[in-house]
Scaffold this motif. Structure first.
Motif, PDB file in Angstrom:
ATOM      1  N   GLN A   1       2.850  -8.550   0.307  1.00 41.77           N
ATOM      2  CA  GLN A   1       1.552  -7.943   0.625  1.00 41.77           C
ATOM      3  C   GLN A   1       0.728  -7.384  -0.634  1.00 41.77           C
ATOM      4  O   GLN A   1       1.156  -7.219  -1.484  1.00 41.77           O
ATOM      5  N   VAL A   2      -0.247  -7.195  -0.247  1.00 37.45           N
ATOM      6  CA  VAL A   2      -1.241  -6.498  -1.229  1.00 37.45           C
ATOM      7  C   VAL A   2      -2.210  -5.459  -0.695  1.00 37.45           C
ATOM      8  O   VAL A   2      -2.557  -5.523   0.473  1.00 37.45           O
ATOM      9  N   GLN A   3      -2.548  -4.484  -1.357  1.00 37.48           N
ATOM     10  CA  GLN A   3      -3.410  -3.373  -0.781  1.00 37.48           C
ATOM     11  C   GLN A   3      -4.601  -3.494  -1.804  1.00 37.48           C
ATOM     12  O   GLN A   3      -4.737  -3.627  -2.808  1.00 37.48           O
ATOM     13  N   LEU A   4      -5.870  -3.452  -1.026  1.00 38.40           N
ATOM     14  CA  LEU A   4      -7.055  -3.613  -1.533  1.00 38.40           C
ATOM     15  C   LEU A   4      -7.973  -2.395  -1.556  1.00 38.40           C
ATOM     16  O   LEU A   4      -8.047  -1.896  -0.254  1.00 38.40           O
ATOM     17  N   ALA A   5      -8.430  -1.861  -2.505  1.00 40.63           N
ATOM     18  CA  ALA A   5      -9.411  -0.561  -2.595  1.00 40.63           C
ATOM     19  C   ALA A   5     -10.596  -1.028  -3.024  1.00 40.63           C
ATOM     20  O   ALA A   5     -10.921  -1.294  -4.061  1.00 40.63           O
ATOM     21  N   PHE A 104      -5.612 -11.412   2.636  1.00 45.70           N
ATOM     22  CA  PHE A 104      -5.801 -10.029   2.718  1.00 45.70           C
ATOM     23  C   PHE A 104      -7.144  -9.531   2.758  1.00 45.70           C
ATOM     24  O   PHE A 104      -7.836 -10.156   1.919  1.00 45.70           O
ATOM     25  N   TRP A 105      -6.979  -8.516   3.331  1.00 46.77           N
ATOM     26  CA  TRP A 105      -8.552  -7.976   3.423  1.00 46.77           C
ATOM     27  C   TRP A 105      -8.594  -6.486   3.132  1.00 46.77           C
ATOM     28  O   TRP A 105      -7.540  -5.525   3.672  1.00 46.77           O
ATOM     29  N   GLY A 106      -9.656  -5.953   2.580  1.00 43.04           N
ATOM     30  CA  GLY A 106      -9.836  -4.723   2.440  1.00 43.04           C
ATOM     31  C   GLY A 106     -10.435  -3.950   3.819  1.00 43.04           C
ATOM     32  O   GLY A 106     -10.745  -4.764   4.618  1.00 43.04           O
TER      33      GLY A 106
END
Length: 115
Positions: A1-5, A104-106
């Protein structure tokens, strides 16, 4: 997983500039491609620009010569410098991370260009 800010959206007059930034976190892999997409009301989401880990870039024809994408691998951050903005650039801009095995999307940031 990855978080995008994402950050940097807003309201600007035609001819103005904005700079978007997107920082990735929470991942345990090397990010392959980072990019920006946008979606205007009633339209499909479209690629604006992307950049590979090695720095190869790709732009939509509509933004070539006006937008510049860049990436800081040490900070896991991608930037989009947008110059000479027009009302047609108004959209929600989404940060994207693309791996061979997934996307992955912000959450998106609104860019509004007034005439």
């Amino acid at each position: 997983q990855v978080q995008l800010a994402e950050s940097g959206g807003g309201l600007v007059q035609a001819g103005g500039s904005l700079r978007l930034a997107c920082a990735a976190s929470g991942h345990r892999f090397r990010i392959a491609t980072m990019g920006w997409y946008r979606q205007a009301p009633g339209n499909q989401r479209e690629l604006v620009a992307d950049v590979s880990f090695g720095g190869s870039t790709n732009y939509a024809d509509s933004v070539k010569g006006r937008f510049t994408i860049s990436r800081d691998n040490a900070k896991n951050t991608v930037y989009l410098q947008m110059n000479s903005l027009t009302p047609e650039d108004t959209a929600v801009y989404y940060c994207n991370v693309r791996q061979s095995w997934g996307n992955f999307w912000g959450q998106g940031t609104q860019v509004t260009v007034s005439s």
